[in-house]
Design a protein around this motif. Structure first.
Motif, PDB file in Angstrom:
ATOM      1  N   ARG A 273       0.828  -1.220   0.000  1.00  0.00           N
ATOM      2  CA  ARG A 273       0.000   0.000   0.000  1.00  0.00           C
ATOM      3  C   ARG A 273       0.857   1.263   0.000  1.00  0.00           C
ATOM      4  O   ARG A 273       0.428   2.305  -0.482  1.00  0.00           O
ATOM      5  N   SER A 274       2.056   1.138   0.545  1.00  0.00           N
ATOM      6  CA  SER A 274       2.951   2.297   0.564  1.00  0.00           C
ATOM      7  C   SER A 274       3.687   2.472  -0.758  1.00  0.00           C
ATOM      8  O   SER A 274       4.440   3.439  -0.927  1.00  0.00           O
ATOM      9  N   GLY A 275       3.468   1.533  -1.690  1.00  0.00           N
ATOM     10  CA  GLY A 275       4.052   1.667  -3.018  1.00  0.00           C
ATOM     11  C   GLY A 275       5.259   0.797  -3.291  1.00  0.00           C
ATOM     12  O   GLY A 275       5.867   0.916  -4.362  1.00  0.00           O
ATOM     13  N   ASP A 276       5.636  -0.089  -2.360  1.00  0.00           N
ATOM     14  CA  ASP A 276       6.782  -0.964  -2.581  1.00  0.00           C
ATOM     15  C   ASP A 276       6.494  -1.899  -3.759  1.00  0.00           C
ATOM     16  O   ASP A 276       5.568  -2.711  -3.711  1.00  0.00           O
ATOM     17  N   GLU A 277       7.284  -1.804  -4.808  1.00  0.00           N
ATOM     18  CA  GLU A 277       7.007  -2.555  -6.025  1.00  0.00           C
ATOM     19  C   GLU A 277       7.175  -4.058  -5.838  1.00  0.00           C
ATOM     20  O   GLU A 277       6.442  -4.854  -6.436  1.00  0.00           O
ATOM     21  N   ARG A 278       8.128  -4.457  -4.992  1.00  0.00           N
ATOM     22  CA  ARG A 278       8.327  -5.894  -4.771  1.00  0.00           C
ATOM     23  C   ARG A 278       7.132  -6.485  -4.030  1.00  0.00           C
ATOM     24  O   ARG A 278       6.689  -7.598  -4.327  1.00  0.00           O
ATOM     25  N   ALA A 279       6.608  -5.742  -3.066  1.00  0.00           N
ATOM     26  CA  ALA A 279       5.427  -6.216  -2.341  1.00  0.00           C
ATOM     27  C   ALA A 279       4.208  -6.253  -3.259  1.00  0.00           C
ATOM     28  O   ALA A 279       3.430  -7.217  -3.246  1.00  0.00           O
ATOM     29  N   LEU A 280       4.045  -5.218  -4.076  1.00  0.00           N
ATOM     30  CA  LEU A 280       2.924  -5.198  -5.017  1.00  0.00           C
ATOM     31  C   LEU A 280       2.988  -6.380  -5.981  1.00  0.00           C
ATOM     32  O   LEU A 280       1.964  -6.978  -6.315  1.00  0.00           O
ATOM     33  N   ALA A 281       4.200  -6.724  -6.403  1.00  0.00           N
ATOM     34  CA  ALA A 281       4.357  -7.842  -7.340  1.00  0.00           C
ATOM     35  C   ALA A 281       3.908  -9.163  -6.707  1.00  0.00           C
ATOM     36  O   ALA A 281       3.312 -10.016  -7.381  1.00  0.00           O
ATOM     37  N   LEU A 282       4.158  -9.324  -5.411  1.00  0.00           N
ATOM     38  CA  LEU A 282       3.742 -10.552  -4.738  1.00  0.00           C
ATOM     39  C   LEU A 282       2.222 -10.651  -4.647  1.00  0.00           C
ATOM     40  O   LEU A 282       1.643 -11.726  -4.830  1.00  0.00           O
ATOM     41  N   TRP A 283       1.562  -9.525  -4.377  1.00  0.00           N
ATOM     42  CA  TRP A 283       0.104  -9.544  -4.321  1.00  0.00           C
ATOM     43  C   TRP A 283      -0.499  -9.761  -5.708  1.00  0.00           C
ATOM     44  O   TRP A 283      -1.493 -10.472  -5.855  1.00  0.00           O
ATOM     45  N   ASP A 284       0.128  -9.171  -6.728  1.00  0.00           N
ATOM     46  CA  ASP A 284      -0.335  -9.415  -8.096  1.00  0.00           C
ATOM     47  C   ASP A 284      -0.196 -10.891  -8.448  1.00  0.00           C
ATOM     48  O   ASP A 284      -1.091 -11.489  -9.079  1.00  0.00           O
ATOM     49  N   GLN A 285       0.910 -11.485  -8.033  1.00  0.00           N
ATOM     50  CA  GLN A 285       1.153 -12.889  -8.320  1.00  0.00           C
ATOM     51  C   GLN A 285       0.155 -13.777  -7.585  1.00  0.00           C
ATOM     52  O   GLN A 285      -0.369 -14.759  -8.149  1.00  0.00           O
ATOM     53  N   ALA A 286      -0.150 -13.437  -6.346  1.00  0.00           N
ATOM     54  CA  ALA A 286      -1.123 -14.217  -5.572  1.00  0.00           C
ATOM     55  C   ALA A 286      -2.499 -14.154  -6.227  1.00  0.00           C
ATOM     56  O   ALA A 286      -3.172 -15.178  -6.417  1.00  0.00           O
TER      57      ALA A 286
END
Length: 329
Positions: free
Chosen positions: A240-253
């Motif tokens: 939610r804070s914009g971390d691209e690596r974290a966003l990628a994991l949620w997209d993958q899930a």
């Protein structure tokens, strides 16, 4: 004699929860204790029965856990209306982790975190405490039953996939108006379907849905990518804070869940997916990724599938178990 009450019991790896409901599944009283998983089936059932006694005493205005401490506001109103009457537990429902023989009320398989649980005859043990009908379900089946119970006729669906995205990934199927359990009582458990990348799964194999969409899998992938030890909730905050690596994991899930939905659409013509569990608490991150995946993996022969966030309260499994018990009255 008062109107019949339903006792719902959720036996999980870390806690056992007991809840009393009226016949409309209104929660009247609830309590929980840590699961004595290392002490065996007798200890777990004894804990559940003791909580059931406490709830009944509190609802009846006696000295259970202490002056009705377990009661909800609805329970307090019930106790006032039925003052002087003895609560009547008419049926018991149990939702438990593991493979459950629901016809005989027996645990057929359980994780190694439980001792003396696989093979345990839960129904028989509970009926030594109260000679009433006992329904028993796998916890994810109970979760899905809770979502379907008391739905207005206009909102009923014929074919529904339930997904619990927690530490792992559990699944359940509602087909033609009821839970479909399968020959070995494991129908709907799609967490270990292969073909999802090549990541390790908690079961030791590779490429399973659980490795990408379960909480333990997301946390492990985060650690591999960053060295960090954040849990799934914290990885969600980073996304939610914009971390691209974290966003990628949620997209993958979400993308992985969408692929699993496409498989179930092709096989079972499902028209709704209900998703709950701790991972789904980050619904603001998960839902958009699932919907993008649904669009990316169309199933030409299937109808449009509805995606719903589950009514996922603390008592969901217990409520679903109680709904199963209600059918026995």
């Amino acid at each position: 004699m008062t109107s019949p009450l339903l006792l719902g019991i959720d036996i999980g790896g870390t806690k056992i929860m007991a809840c009393l409901y009226d016949s409309d599944l209104t929660l009247l009283a609830a309590t929980s204790v840590p699961t004595p998983a290392s002490e065996g089936g007798d200890a777990m059932i004894a804990a559940a029965c003791a909580m059931g006694e406490t709830l009944a005493l509190d609802l009846g205005g006696e000295s259970g856990s202490g002056l009705g401490a377990t009661l909800t506001e609805a329970g307090k109103a019930w106790a006032e209306t039925h003052a002087g009457e003895t609560p009547n537990i008419a049926a018991i429902g149990v939702g438990a982790a593991g493979l459950i023989d629901s016809e005989n009320g027996v645990v057929t398989a359980a994780s190694d975190s439980f001792q003396g649980w696989a093979g345990y005859e839960v129904r028989s043990a509970l009926q030594h405490w109260r000679d009433v009908p006992v329904a028993m379900e796998n916890d994810v089946n109970a979760f899905l039953i809770a979502q379907m119970a008391n739905r207005p006729q206009s909102e009923q669906r014929r074919s529904v996939l339930g997904l619990m995205l927690g530490t792992g990934v559990g699944g359940a199927l509602w087909l033609n108006g009821g839970i479909f359990r399968g020959t070995g009582y494991s129908a709907g458990e799609i967490g270990h379907i292969p073909g999802f990348d090549d990541v390790p799964c908690t079961c030791g194999a590779r490429g399973h849905l659980e490795g990408l969409a379960g909480g333990r899998g997301i946390a492990r992938l985060w650690h591999e990518a960053t060295g960090g030890d954040e849990d799934t909730r914290e990885v969600g905050d980073l996304a939610r804070s914009g971390d691209e690596r974290a966003l990628a994991l949620w997209d993958q899930a979400g993308d992985s869940v969408a692929k699993a939905v496409a498989i179930c659409q092709s096989l079972l013509d499902i028209d709704e997916v209900v998703i709950g569990g701790s991972v789904a608490k980050s619904w603001d991150l998960l839902e958009p990724a699932i919907r993008r995946g649904i669009e990316a993996y169309p199933v030409p022969i299937a109808r449009e599938v509805a995606i719903a966030h589950a009514d996922d309260g603390d008592d969901t499994v217990a409520r679903g178990a109680a709904a199963s018990a209600r059918l026995l009255l």
